[in-house]
Design an enzyme around this catalytic site. Structure first.
Site, PDB file in Angstrom:
ATOM      1  N   GLY A   1      25.665  34.028  -8.053  1.00 44.69           N
ATOM      2  CA  GLY A   1      24.703  33.191  -8.776  1.00 44.69           C
ATOM      3  C   GLY A   1      25.398  32.015  -9.455  1.00 44.69           C
ATOM      4  O   GLY A   1      26.635  31.904  -9.438  1.00 44.69           O
ATOM      5  N   GLN A   2      24.605  31.154 -10.058  1.00 45.09           N
ATOM      6  CA  GLN A   2      25.152  29.939 -10.687  1.00 45.09           C
ATOM      7  C   GLN A   2      26.184  30.261 -11.765  1.00 45.09           C
ATOM      8  O   GLN A   2      27.284  29.719 -11.785  1.00 45.09           O
ATOM      9  CB  GLN A   2      24.034  29.140 -11.349  1.00 45.09           C
ATOM     10  CG  GLN A   2      22.966  28.632 -10.445  1.00 45.09           C
ATOM     11  CD  GLN A   2      22.155  27.576 -11.170  1.00 45.09           C
ATOM     12  OE1 GLN A   2      22.575  26.427 -11.294  1.00 45.09           O
ATOM     13  NE2 GLN A   2      20.979  27.957 -11.658  1.00 45.09           N
TER      14      GLN A   2
ATOM     15  N   TYR B   1       8.110  36.898 -15.333  1.00 44.93           N
ATOM     16  CA  TYR B   1       9.563  36.719 -15.476  1.00 44.93           C
ATOM     17  C   TYR B   1       9.960  36.799 -16.950  1.00 44.93           C
ATOM     18  O   TYR B   1      10.892  37.515 -17.327  1.00 44.93           O
ATOM     19  CB  TYR B   1       9.980  35.365 -14.881  1.00 44.93           C
ATOM     20  CG  TYR B   1      11.379  34.928 -15.248  1.00 44.93           C
ATOM     21  CD1 TYR B   1      12.496  35.520 -14.657  1.00 44.93           C
ATOM     22  CD2 TYR B   1      11.591  33.923 -16.205  1.00 44.93           C
ATOM     23  CE1 TYR B   1      13.781  35.116 -15.004  1.00 44.93           C
ATOM     24  CE2 TYR B   1      12.869  33.521 -16.545  1.00 44.93           C
ATOM     25  CZ  TYR B   1      13.965  34.115 -15.945  1.00 44.93           C
ATOM     26  OH  TYR B   1      15.242  33.727 -16.304  1.00 44.93           O
TER      27      TYR B   1
HETATM   28  N1  NAP Z   1      18.277  29.501 -13.793  1.00 48.68           N
HETATM   29  C1  NAP Z   1      17.769  29.123 -14.962  1.00 48.68           C
HETATM   30  O1  NAP Z   1      17.160  28.046 -15.082  1.00 48.68           O
HETATM   31  C2  NAP Z   1      17.942  29.991 -16.174  1.00 48.68           C
HETATM   32  C3  NAP Z   1      17.447  29.548 -17.390  1.00 48.68           C
HETATM   33  C4  NAP Z   1      17.638  30.334 -18.523  1.00 48.68           C
HETATM   34  C5  NAP Z   1      18.284  31.550 -18.416  1.00 48.68           C
HETATM   35  N2  NAP Z   1      18.728  31.977 -17.211  1.00 48.68           N
HETATM   36  C6  NAP Z   1      19.392  33.275 -17.143  1.00 48.68           C
HETATM   37  O2  NAP Z   1      20.769  33.030 -16.893  1.00 48.68           O
HETATM   38  C7  NAP Z   1      21.315  34.099 -16.117  1.00 48.68           C
HETATM   39  C8  NAP Z   1      22.043  33.515 -14.926  1.00 48.68           C
HETATM   40  O3  NAP Z   1      21.113  32.748 -14.177  1.00 48.68           O
HETATM   41  P1  NAP Z   1      21.538  32.008 -12.827  1.00 48.68           P
HETATM   42  O4  NAP Z   1      20.783  30.727 -12.783  1.00 48.68           O
HETATM   43  O5  NAP Z   1      23.022  32.021 -12.676  1.00 48.68           O
HETATM   44  O6  NAP Z   1      20.866  32.973 -11.772  1.00 48.68           O
HETATM   45  P2  NAP Z   1      20.967  32.920 -10.190  1.00 48.68           P
HETATM   46  O7  NAP Z   1      21.762  31.752  -9.742  1.00 48.68           O
HETATM   47  O8  NAP Z   1      19.584  33.118  -9.677  1.00 48.68           O
HETATM   48  O9  NAP Z   1      21.822  34.201  -9.901  1.00 48.68           O
HETATM   49  C9  NAP Z   1      21.339  35.476 -10.157  1.00 48.68           C
HETATM   50  C10 NAP Z   1      22.202  36.457  -9.417  1.00 48.68           C
HETATM   51  O10 NAP Z   1      21.602  37.746  -9.596  1.00 48.68           O
HETATM   52  C11 NAP Z   1      21.785  38.433  -8.391  1.00 48.68           C
HETATM   53  N3  NAP Z   1      20.804  39.477  -8.161  1.00 48.68           N
HETATM   54  C12 NAP Z   1      19.480  39.345  -7.974  1.00 48.68           C
HETATM   55  N4  NAP Z   1      18.952  40.534  -7.638  1.00 48.68           N
HETATM   56  C13 NAP Z   1      19.975  41.413  -7.636  1.00 48.68           C
HETATM   57  C14 NAP Z   1      20.088  42.784  -7.343  1.00 48.68           C
HETATM   58  N5  NAP Z   1      19.033  43.516  -6.968  1.00 48.68           N
HETATM   59  N6  NAP Z   1      21.289  43.394  -7.444  1.00 48.68           N
HETATM   60  C15 NAP Z   1      22.387  42.678  -7.774  1.00 48.68           C
HETATM   61  N7  NAP Z   1      22.364  41.368  -8.033  1.00 48.68           N
HETATM   62  C16 NAP Z   1      21.172  40.750  -7.951  1.00 48.68           C
HETATM   63  C17 NAP Z   1      21.610  37.377  -7.295  1.00 48.68           C
HETATM   64  O11 NAP Z   1      22.220  37.856  -6.147  1.00 48.68           O
HETATM   65  P3  NAP Z   1      22.060  37.121  -4.722  1.00 48.68           P
HETATM   66  O12 NAP Z   1      22.928  35.907  -4.826  1.00 48.68           O
HETATM   67  O13 NAP Z   1      22.555  38.132  -3.755  1.00 48.68           O
HETATM   68  O14 NAP Z   1      20.603  36.804  -4.591  1.00 48.68           O
HETATM   69  C18 NAP Z   1      22.263  36.161  -7.916  1.00 48.68           C
HETATM   70  O15 NAP Z   1      23.608  36.049  -7.498  1.00 48.68           O
HETATM   71  C19 NAP Z   1      20.141  35.012 -15.771  1.00 48.68           C
HETATM   72  O16 NAP Z   1      20.102  36.069 -16.671  1.00 48.68           O
HETATM   73  C20 NAP Z   1      18.931  34.137 -15.985  1.00 48.68           C
HETATM   74  O17 NAP Z   1      17.789  34.878 -16.330  1.00 48.68           O
HETATM   75  C21 NAP Z   1      18.603  31.220 -16.087  1.00 48.68           C
END
Ligand code: NAP
Length: 300
Positions: free
Chosen positions: A10-11, A134
């Site tokens: 993930g990011q 969500y």
């Molecule tokens: N994105 C935003 O705008 C945002 C804003 C505020 C807060 N956040 C929070 O910040 C954190 C990081 O976000 P991010 O943007 O880095 O998220 P992301 O890029 O969507 O990455 C999430 C990761 O979680 C993994 N994942 C999903 N389902 C899974 C499962 N069943 N088992 C194991 N791993 C799994 C995904 O794996 P795959 O790569 O295999 O799919 C992905 O690598 C999260 O807690 C998110 O809620 C995000």
């Protein structure tokens, strides 16, 4: 410390990996941190059995950084059970395992736990009121963690995360800007973006900090994003300005945005607490966006 980082693809997971691989201060002999990055192949958070199996077959960790999450805001409306499993029940299970093994936990949450109706920058003690699936699952994860781990955990709420990796607002806008002459972007949803590399840096600063290293500290929530107050419309315009893309950006309201999922209107967060406690500096959103886009350019 033996540190487990979930969400390696993930990011945020990728941003932490990049930093760990390049920061000599983290990897030198004096601080013997051993980072283990896992994705769903190693530990599938949708399966309770798989999580237990992973921890049952690995040595104890000193710290878990949970960057994995179900982050598809629209799709969560249809996949509420899966979103709840990953964002709530898996977090509960990680907290329970962390408690048993006396492991610290840093968990990432979101500004979207709030309903967006306040006009003041949100502080950590403001009452959450999630308005979609969500958001509800993320809040349930926070609450389960706080119940099971009254000490030794940290929740960091981030907002509008973007990076050089994967699908995010910056990448989407850049792609659309190359394909179209005109775009409509929401101008009445207010907040501040979070560059994932900055958040990764802050997490690594926190784990080096005495305040975190001392055992038995009460579990805390911290708000973190870059500095500034903008709308998605201003964000898009700045992306085009930096990249010198000639694409007209039309402001639209959140009500006009073609999505069936409700999103909070104003989730600008107050970051004073994290700055004060861990003595960190927060970059302005424009300078972080420039950094990200410079890296993106080099990758092309
Ligand atoms: N994105 C935003 O705008 C945002 C804003 C505020 C807060 N956040 C929070 O910040 C954190 C990081 O976000 P991010 O943007 O880095 O998220 P992301 O890029 O969507 O990455 C999430 C990761 O979680 C993994 N994942 C999903 N389902 C899974 C499962 N069943 N088992 C194991 N791993 C799994 C995904 O794996 P795959 O790569 O295999 O799919 C992905 O690598 C999260 O807690 C998110 O809620 C995000």
């Amino acid at each position: 410390m033996r540190i487990l980082v979930t969400g390696k693809n993930g990011q945020l997971g990728r941003s932490i990996q990049k930093l760990v691989n390049t920061d000599s201060k983290i990897n030198n002999n004096q601080s013997s941190n051993d980072f283990i990055f896992v994705g769903r192949e190693e530990m599938d958070l949708s399966s309770e059995g798989n999580i237990n199996h992973y921890f049952g077959n690995n040595d104890k960790f000193d710290l878990i950084i949970n960057c994995a999450a179900y982050t598809q805001v629209d799709r969560a409306e249809q996949e509420s059970e899966l979103a709840n499993q990953i964002n709530h029940l898996a977090v509960k299970q990680l907290a329970s395992i962390a408690n048993e093994q006396q492991t610290r936990l840093i968990h990432i949450s979101t500004d979207y736990v709030f309903d967006g109706e306040s006009d003041k920058p949100l502080i950590e003690t403001d009452i959450p009121n999630p308005i979609n699936v969500y958001c509800r699952t993320k809040l349930s994860g926070e609450k389960a963690l706080q119940t099971l781990m009254p000490t030794n955990a940290i929740i960091i709420r981030a907002s509008w995360l973007y990076s050089e990796y994967g699908n995010n607002f910056v990448n989407t806008i850049l792609k659309l800007g190359k394909e179209r002459d005109e775009l409509s972007v929401v101008s009445d949803q207010i907040g501040s973006p979070t560059y994932a590399a900055d958040l990764a840096d802050v997490i690594l600063e926190i784990i080096k900090h005495k305040k975190f290293r001392d055992a038995g500290q009460t579990t805390q929530i911290y708000h973190y994003s870059n500095e500034g107050k903008i709308s998605w419309y201003e964000f898009a315009r700045e992306i085009f300005k930096i990249k010198k893309i000639e694409c007209l950006v039309n402001p639209i309201s959140l009500k006009q945005y073609p999505s069936p999922t409700k999103r909070p209107r104003n989730t600008l967060m107050n970051k004073d607490k994290i700055v004060r406690v861990f003595n960190i500096k927060i970059s302005n959103w424009k300078s972080s966006l420039n950094t990200c886009m410079t890296i993106l350019k080099k990758q092309q």
